[in-house]
Scaffold this motif. Structure first.
Motif, PDB file in Angstrom:
ATOM      1  N   ARG A 183       1.154 -14.287  -3.364  1.00 50.31           N
ATOM      2  CA  ARG A 183       1.831 -14.074  -4.435  1.00 50.31           C
ATOM      3  C   ARG A 183       3.800 -13.086  -3.702  1.00 50.31           C
ATOM      4  NH1 ARG A 183      -0.558 -13.843  -9.679  1.00 50.31           N
ATOM      5  NH2 ARG A 183      -3.093 -14.458  -9.214  1.00 50.31           N
ATOM      6  N   ILE A 184       2.841 -12.148  -2.755  1.00 49.18           N
ATOM      7  CA  ILE A 184       3.935 -11.091  -2.250  1.00 49.18           C
ATOM      8  C   ILE A 184       5.352 -11.952  -1.890  1.00 49.18           C
ATOM      9  CG2 ILE A 184       4.405  -9.630  -0.883  1.00 49.18           C
ATOM     10  CD1 ILE A 184       1.693  -8.299  -0.934  1.00 49.18           C
ATOM     11  N   HIS A 220       7.872 -13.464  -4.312  1.00 45.75           N
ATOM     12  CA  HIS A 220       8.823 -12.087  -5.000  1.00 45.75           C
ATOM     13  C   HIS A 220       8.945 -11.809  -3.601  1.00 45.75           C
ATOM     14  CE1 HIS A 220       6.736 -10.853  -8.760  1.00 45.75           C
ATOM     15  NE2 HIS A 220       5.834 -11.483  -8.093  1.00 45.75           N
ATOM     16  N   ARG A 221       8.946 -11.818  -2.740  1.00 44.42           N
ATOM     17  CA  ARG A 221       9.697 -11.197  -1.313  1.00 44.42           C
ATOM     18  C   ARG A 221      10.965 -12.525  -1.289  1.00 44.42           C
ATOM     19  NH1 ARG A 221       5.999  -8.850   2.470  1.00 44.42           N
ATOM     20  NH2 ARG A 221       6.203  -6.985   1.567  1.00 44.42           N
ATOM     21  N   LYS A 246       6.482   6.139 -10.405  1.00 45.10           N
ATOM     22  CA  LYS A 246       7.541   6.992 -11.644  1.00 45.10           C
ATOM     23  C   LYS A 246       6.401   8.127 -11.784  1.00 45.10           C
ATOM     24  CE  LYS A 246      12.162   5.084 -10.036  1.00 45.10           C
ATOM     25  NZ  LYS A 246      12.783   3.856 -10.874  1.00 45.10           N
ATOM     26  N   GLN A 305       6.776   7.885 -16.078  1.00 47.98           N
ATOM     27  CA  GLN A 305       7.651   7.993 -16.322  1.00 47.98           C
ATOM     28  C   GLN A 305       8.328   6.819 -16.739  1.00 47.98           C
ATOM     29  OE1 GLN A 305       9.022  10.910 -16.696  1.00 47.98           O
ATOM     30  NE2 GLN A 305       7.224  11.422 -16.730  1.00 47.98           N
ATOM     31  N   PHE A 351       7.091   0.097 -16.091  1.00 44.02           N
ATOM     32  CA  PHE A 351       6.191  -0.647 -15.275  1.00 44.02           C
ATOM     33  C   PHE A 351       4.735   0.112 -14.429  1.00 44.02           C
ATOM     34  CE2 PHE A 351      10.202  -2.323 -16.100  1.00 44.02           C
ATOM     35  CZ  PHE A 351       9.828  -3.947 -16.438  1.00 44.02           C
ATOM     36  N   SER A 371       7.088  -1.155   2.716  1.00 44.45           N
ATOM     37  CA  SER A 371       6.749  -2.186   2.185  1.00 44.45           C
ATOM     38  C   SER A 371       7.342  -3.313   2.388  1.00 44.45           C
ATOM     39  CB  SER A 371       5.695  -1.825   0.776  1.00 44.45           C
ATOM     40  OG  SER A 371       6.917  -1.861   0.277  1.00 44.45           O
ATOM     41  N   ASP A 372       8.618  -3.400   3.030  1.00 42.22           N
ATOM     42  CA  ASP A 372       9.855  -4.776   2.915  1.00 42.22           C
ATOM     43  C   ASP A 372       9.743  -4.742   1.556  1.00 42.22           C
ATOM     44  OD1 ASP A 372      11.742  -5.751   3.348  1.00 42.22           O
ATOM     45  OD2 ASP A 372      11.126  -7.234   3.408  1.00 42.22           O
ATOM     46  N   TRP A 373      10.054  -3.749   0.449  1.00 42.34           N
ATOM     47  CA  TRP A 373       9.895  -3.958  -1.278  1.00 42.34           C
ATOM     48  C   TRP A 373      11.001  -3.118  -2.115  1.00 42.34           C
ATOM     49  CZ3 TRP A 373       6.651  -7.903  -2.912  1.00 42.34           C
ATOM     50  CH2 TRP A 373       6.158  -8.175  -4.503  1.00 42.34           C
ATOM     51  N   PRO A 374      11.085  -3.494  -3.167  1.00 43.58           N
ATOM     52  CA  PRO A 374      12.644  -3.264  -3.386  1.00 43.58           C
ATOM     53  C   PRO A 374      11.953  -3.001  -4.811  1.00 43.58           C
ATOM     54  CG  PRO A 374      12.966  -5.287  -4.186  1.00 43.58           C
ATOM     55  CD  PRO A 374      11.891  -6.085  -3.120  1.00 43.58           C
ATOM     56  N   PHE A 417      -0.206  -3.413   0.793  1.00 44.01           N
ATOM     57  CA  PHE A 417       0.534  -2.986  -0.232  1.00 44.01           C
ATOM     58  C   PHE A 417      -0.707  -5.020  -0.721  1.00 44.01           C
ATOM     59  CE2 PHE A 417       4.237  -5.431  -2.140  1.00 44.01           C
ATOM     60  CZ  PHE A 417       4.390  -4.307  -2.642  1.00 44.01           C
ATOM     61  N   VAL A 418      -0.154  -3.923  -2.212  1.00 48.08           N
ATOM     62  CA  VAL A 418      -0.791  -5.317  -2.849  1.00 48.08           C
ATOM     63  C   VAL A 418       0.110  -6.082  -3.824  1.00 48.08           C
ATOM     64  CG1 VAL A 418      -3.023  -5.691  -4.269  1.00 48.08           C
ATOM     65  CG2 VAL A 418      -3.609  -4.419  -2.817  1.00 48.08           C
ATOM     66  N   GLY A 419       1.273  -5.442  -4.330  1.00 41.27           N
ATOM     67  CA  GLY A 419       1.693  -5.053  -5.100  1.00 41.27           C
ATOM     68  C   GLY A 419       2.449  -4.935  -5.587  1.00 41.27           C
ATOM     69  N   ASP A 475       4.363  -6.893 -11.418  1.00 41.46           N
ATOM     70  CA  ASP A 475       3.851  -7.830 -11.920  1.00 41.46           C
ATOM     71  C   ASP A 475       2.537  -8.687 -11.379  1.00 41.46           C
ATOM     72  OD1 ASP A 475       6.372  -8.948 -13.697  1.00 41.46           O
ATOM     73  OD2 ASP A 475       7.327  -9.289 -11.387  1.00 41.46           O
ATOM     74  N   ILE A 476       2.668  -8.549 -10.089  1.00 42.31           N
ATOM     75  CA  ILE A 476       1.104  -8.904  -8.956  1.00 42.31           C
ATOM     76  C   ILE A 476      -0.140  -7.945  -9.480  1.00 42.31           C
ATOM     77  CG2 ILE A 476       0.634  -9.369  -7.206  1.00 42.31           C
ATOM     78  CD1 ILE A 476       3.238  -9.721  -5.794  1.00 42.31           C
ATOM     79  N   GLU A 505      -1.089  -9.910 -12.704  1.00 40.14           N
ATOM     80  CA  GLU A 505      -1.702 -11.562 -12.382  1.00 40.14           C
ATOM     81  C   GLU A 505      -2.489 -11.410 -11.871  1.00 40.14           C
ATOM     82  OE1 GLU A 505       3.046 -13.716 -11.978  1.00 40.14           O
ATOM     83  OE2 GLU A 505       1.342 -13.357 -10.425  1.00 40.14           O
ATOM     84  N   MET A 506      -3.110 -10.201 -11.048  1.00 44.21           N
ATOM     85  CA  MET A 506      -4.256  -9.858 -10.539  1.00 44.21           C
ATOM     86  C   MET A 506      -5.231  -9.653 -11.387  1.00 44.21           C
ATOM     87  SD  MET A 506      -3.108  -9.167  -6.090  1.00 44.21           S
ATOM     88  CE  MET A 506      -5.104  -9.138  -6.068  1.00 44.21           C
TER      89      MET A 506
END
Lengths: 85, 120
Positions: free
Chosen positions: A57-58, A61-62, B22, B29, B32, B66-69, B80-82, B85-86, B89-90
């Protein structure tokens, strides 16, 4: 080119999707943080592509983040994704 | 390693479940962040919340870490799990239960089932 079209073009080029929907959800977020007049701030994308086969999944998304590029990813306030093969 | 990265690493490695969000778990705040915190709260997870709006260095640093924006970001045992959305889903697929089981994180199984029934 609108931001919606830009997103569609980049995803199509990078992932060759069998199915692609890019929906501008901005109006549903009117008044929320990040909302801009005129929309194009909140998006939902549905992608069905063989490119996702065997990817976590990750990673899926990446792949989308990479396809959109850092500038477009940063410009969009919120992007939710439904990704599958 | 920057100060922010070092602080993030210490936080995610010293707590079993960490949510970068947030706002706070009591007062999110952002929609998501609110959704993920809501799931964890409902499942009775003992987790650490980090409000990125209170620290600009952490807000940028966590994206690089995490290289995650995007925010929120969930970590379990330093991994890191997600994002929203992830995690959603999980939760619905039961994979989140499995992840907590495997990592010895206590949660309310009935509550998890209720979420799935309500979204079936």
């Amino acid at each position: 080119m609108t931001r919606t079209e830009q997103i569609e073009t980049r995803l199509r080029d990078a992932l060759a999707p069998r199915e692609l929907t890019v929906r501008d959800d901005s109006e549903r977020h009117r008044g929320h943080a990040g909302y801009q007049e005129g929309g194009e701030s909140h998006f939902h994308v549905v992608i069905r592509s063989d490119a996702f086969a065997g990817q976590s999944r990750i990673n899926r998304h990446r792949m989308v983040h990479k396809a959109l590029g850092p500038e477009l990813t940063a410009a969009i306030h919120a992007l939710s994704m439904d990704l599958d093969t | 390693m920057s100060d922010a990265t070092q602080k993030i690493e210490e936080t995610v490695k010293s707590h079993d479940v960490v949510l970068y969000m947030k706002g706070t778990k009591e007062m999110p705040q952002c929609g998501f962040s609110s959704r993920v915190a809501g799931v964890l709260n409902y499942m009775g997870i003992d987790y650490t919340d980090v409000n990125v709006l209170a620290d600009e260095g952490i807000r940028q640093g966590i994206k690089e870490y995490s290289d995650w924006p995007t925010i929120p970001q969930l970590y379990v045992k330093g991994e890191f799990v997600g994002g929203c959305d992830i995690v959603t889903e999980m939760t619905l697929s039961g994979e989140l239960d499995t992840l907590f089981d495997e990592n010895g994180v206590a949660y309310d199984k009935d509550a998890a089932e209720k979420i799935r029934q309500a979204n079936a």
